[in-house]
Design a protein around this motif. Sequence first.
Motif, PDB file in Angstrom:
ATOM      1  N   THR A 133      25.782  53.016  56.123  1.00  0.00           N
ATOM      2  CA  THR A 133      24.955  53.821  55.219  1.00  0.00           C
ATOM      3  C   THR A 133      24.549  53.000  53.998  1.00  0.00           C
ATOM      4  OG1 THR A 133      26.975  54.634  54.190  1.00  0.00           O
ATOM      5  CG2 THR A 133      25.994  56.029  55.871  1.00  0.00           C
ATOM      6  N   PRO A 134      23.469  53.417  53.335  1.00  0.00           N
ATOM      7  CA  PRO A 134      23.086  52.746  52.093  1.00  0.00           C
ATOM      8  C   PRO A 134      24.168  52.940  51.025  1.00  0.00           C
ATOM      9  CG  PRO A 134      21.367  54.263  52.836  1.00  0.00           C
ATOM     10  CD  PRO A 134      22.553  54.465  53.722  1.00  0.00           C
ATOM     11  N   GLU A 135      24.172  52.074  50.056  1.00  0.00           N
ATOM     12  CA  GLU A 135      25.190  52.111  49.009  1.00  0.00           C
ATOM     13  C   GLU A 135      25.257  53.466  48.306  1.00  0.00           C
ATOM     14  OE1 GLU A 135      25.976  49.242  45.552  1.00  0.00           O
ATOM     15  OE2 GLU A 135      25.333  47.986  47.256  1.00  0.00           O
ATOM     16  N   ILE A 136      24.113  54.086  48.111  1.00  0.00           N
ATOM     17  CA  ILE A 136      24.086  55.383  47.404  1.00  0.00           C
ATOM     18  C   ILE A 136      24.902  56.425  48.175  1.00  0.00           C
ATOM     19  CG2 ILE A 136      21.897  56.146  48.420  1.00  0.00           C
ATOM     20  CD1 ILE A 136      22.926  56.858  44.827  1.00  0.00           C
ATOM     21  N   LEU A 137      24.806  56.429  49.512  1.00  0.00           N
ATOM     22  CA  LEU A 137      25.597  57.380  50.302  1.00  0.00           C
ATOM     23  C   LEU A 137      27.072  56.995  50.281  1.00  0.00           C
ATOM     24  CD1 LEU A 137      23.328  58.069  53.426  1.00  0.00           C
ATOM     25  CD2 LEU A 137      23.622  59.476  51.391  1.00  0.00           C
ATOM     26  N   ASP A 138      27.342  55.694  50.368  1.00  0.00           N
ATOM     27  CA  ASP A 138      28.728  55.220  50.296  1.00  0.00           C
ATOM     28  C   ASP A 138      29.393  55.664  48.997  1.00  0.00           C
ATOM     29  OD1 ASP A 138      28.731  53.981  52.743  1.00  0.00           O
ATOM     30  OD2 ASP A 138      28.279  51.993  51.944  1.00  0.00           O
ATOM     31  N   HIS A 139      28.623  55.604  47.910  1.00  0.00           N
ATOM     32  CA  HIS A 139      29.148  55.981  46.595  1.00  0.00           C
ATOM     33  C   HIS A 139      29.678  57.419  46.597  1.00  0.00           C
ATOM     34  CE1 HIS A 139      29.582  55.980  42.258  1.00  0.00           C
ATOM     35  NE2 HIS A 139      28.850  57.089  42.202  1.00  0.00           N
ATOM     36  N   PHE A 140      29.020  58.282  47.349  1.00  0.00           N
ATOM     37  CA  PHE A 140      29.417  59.688  47.410  1.00  0.00           C
ATOM     38  C   PHE A 140      30.282  59.987  48.640  1.00  0.00           C
ATOM     39  CE2 PHE A 140      25.530  59.775  44.846  1.00  0.00           C
ATOM     40  CZ  PHE A 140      26.020  60.411  43.717  1.00  0.00           C
ATOM     41  N   ASN A 141      30.673  58.936  49.373  1.00  0.00           N
ATOM     42  CA  ASN A 141      31.487  59.089  50.574  1.00  0.00           C
ATOM     43  C   ASN A 141      30.801  59.979  51.617  1.00  0.00           C
ATOM     44  OD1 ASN A 141      33.722  58.349  52.075  1.00  0.00           O
ATOM     45  ND2 ASN A 141      34.935  60.107  51.408  1.00  0.00           N
ATOM     46  N   VAL A 142      29.482  59.772  51.764  1.00  0.00           N
ATOM     47  CA  VAL A 142      28.669  60.537  52.698  1.00  0.00           C
ATOM     48  C   VAL A 142      28.212  59.586  53.805  1.00  0.00           C
ATOM     49  CG1 VAL A 142      26.481  61.788  52.971  1.00  0.00           C
ATOM     50  CG2 VAL A 142      27.907  62.195  50.969  1.00  0.00           C
ATOM     51  N   THR A 143      28.300  60.048  55.044  1.00  0.00           N
ATOM     52  CA  THR A 143      27.865  59.258  56.194  1.00  0.00           C
ATOM     53  C   THR A 143      26.611  59.888  56.793  1.00  0.00           C
ATOM     54  OG1 THR A 143      29.098  60.523  57.839  1.00  0.00           O
ATOM     55  CG2 THR A 143      30.295  58.739  56.697  1.00  0.00           C
ATOM     56  N   TRP A 144      26.034  59.184  57.777  1.00  0.00           N
ATOM     57  CA  TRP A 144      24.879  59.759  58.473  1.00  0.00           C
ATOM     58  C   TRP A 144      25.275  61.036  59.219  1.00  0.00           C
ATOM     59  CZ3 TRP A 144      20.568  58.640  56.560  1.00  0.00           C
ATOM     60  CH2 TRP A 144      20.292  57.367  56.074  1.00  0.00           C
ATOM     61  N   ALA A 145      26.525  61.140  59.622  1.00  0.00           N
ATOM     62  CA  ALA A 145      26.985  62.368  60.283  1.00  0.00           C
ATOM     63  C   ALA A 145      26.865  63.558  59.333  1.00  0.00           C
ATOM     64  CB  ALA A 145      28.425  62.208  60.761  1.00  0.00           C
ATOM     65  N   HIS A 146      27.223  63.353  58.068  1.00  0.00           N
ATOM     66  CA  HIS A 146      27.093  64.430  57.081  1.00  0.00           C
ATOM     67  C   HIS A 146      25.615  64.790  56.875  1.00  0.00           C
ATOM     68  CE1 HIS A 146      31.029  62.613  55.878  1.00  0.00           C
ATOM     69  NE2 HIS A 146      31.353  63.889  55.856  1.00  0.00           N
ATOM     70  N   VAL A 147      24.783  63.761  56.784  1.00  0.00           N
ATOM     71  CA  VAL A 147      23.348  63.982  56.541  1.00  0.00           C
ATOM     72  C   VAL A 147      22.722  64.764  57.696  1.00  0.00           C
ATOM     73  CG1 VAL A 147      21.118  62.808  56.281  1.00  0.00           C
ATOM     74  CG2 VAL A 147      23.137  61.937  55.065  1.00  0.00           C
ATOM     75  N   ILE A 148      23.038  64.390  58.926  1.00  0.00           N
ATOM     76  CA  ILE A 148      22.461  65.059  60.105  1.00  0.00           C
ATOM     77  C   ILE A 148      23.066  66.447  60.320  1.00  0.00           C
ATOM     78  CG2 ILE A 148      22.246  64.906  62.629  1.00  0.00           C
ATOM     79  CD1 ILE A 148      20.382  63.009  61.032  1.00  0.00           C
TER      80      ILE A 148
END
Length: 153
Positions: A44-59
């Motif tokens: 994931t991009p750094e911005i998502l990593d910062h919030f501990n969010v993965t593509w699984a969360h986004v989808i």
Amino acid sequence: MRRVDLLLNEYGESHQNKINIAIHAIAVPSIFFVTLGLLWSIPTPEILDHFNVTWAHVIAIPTLWYYFKLSGPIGAAMTLLVIVSFACIKLLVFADISVLIFSIVLFVVMWILQFIGHHIEGKKPSFFKDLQFLLVGPAWWWGHWLRRMNIQY
């Protein structure tokens, strides 16, 4: 007839054989889980990593929106499956098991089982007609459980 009823009935047409139904009872939630695992594994991009969010969360967000549009109880049940799936992914991480490798192996095994079930059934998988049925499968699985609990979906 409601859209959810139409979709579940159409999906159910190619899922009448008891062996195929039993295979799908295991394979459908497993495939949903490992699909989230595969998405989890994509960097994931750094911005998502910062919030501990993965593509699984986004989808998961638009996917759950789809299920809630079909039916509130199915949306709630799918939310439970998402939560359990994320917890299982975290257990894999905690156990130092590669989420990616685990997900790929289980994905392949479960799809092979599903195709065996459809071979036994003698009917093609519904998603060959419409890709939307890849999302309808888990709703159909929950529909069985909700009916057993006398919950109107």
